[in-house]
Design a protein around this motif. Structure first.
Motif: not given
Length: 177
Positions: A94-102, A166-169, A151-164
């Motif tokens: 799993l790489n790219g987007l699939e890793a965030w959306f496991r 979860k919110m849109t599951h 900064g964008i990568v860090l914010a997306l990886t550890w803050a924004v994407m996990p929250v989004l």
């Protein structure tokens, strides 16, 4: 950078409960391997006739992944699993987007992953440069651009994407629990 791998197996009819318990035990034992960062069991949806089971596993890096799959623990599991399964296991890096959306139900459609990522990137790509603007004049352009990208990568990886995610599951995975 973490590495994510899914391995699925088709379980023989009537052996599902035994396999699931054996897989649960294997997952628990696998955390003794230092490079394993996490693992999730993949099971068919309740009430479906699916027999695909597996593990979504994250590793610290490629070396840890390779060490794990060469380990006696994994080799022993592979032999044990053959008693419950048909055919060979299927490995899905799993790489790219699939890793965030496991998810145990698999990744959502690519268009949903792309849309949600765009929704996340848009405001972050404006906020990070604004937050770093005091550095703009003191740093070479290429260094400033690198700091913005970081900064964008860090914010997306550890803050924004996990929250989004979860919110849109329920939108990403309709019908999943």
């Amino acid at each position: 950078m973490p590495i994510h791998v899914a391995i699925t197996r088709r379980v023989r009819p009537g052996r599902e409960a035994e396999f699931q318990q054996a897989l649960h035990d294997f997952i628990a034992a696998s955390f003794a391997h230092g490079g394993v960062l996490g693992a999730n069991m993949v099971v068919p949806l309740p009430g479906s006739d699916g027999r695909e089971y597996g593990v979504l596993r994250s590793f610290r890096d490629e070396r840890e992944r390779d060490d794990f799959y060469r380990s006696p623990l994994f080799k022993e599991w592979n032999e044990r699993a053959r008693a419950y399964t048909e055919g060979e296991p299927v490995r899905h890096p799993l790489n790219g987007l699939e890793a965030w959306f496991r998810s145990p139900s698999g990744p959502p459609p690519r268009w949903k992953m792309a849309l949600l990522t765009w929704i996340a990137v848009w405001p972050i790509s404006m906020a990070v440069p604004a937050a770093l603007s005091p550095l703009r004049e003191s740093l070479p352009h290429v260094i400033f651009a690198g700091a913005v990208a970081l900064g964008i990568v860090l914010a997306l990886t550890w803050a924004v994407m996990p929250v989004l995610v979860k919110m849109t599951h329920s939108w990403l995975h309709p019908g999943a629990s």
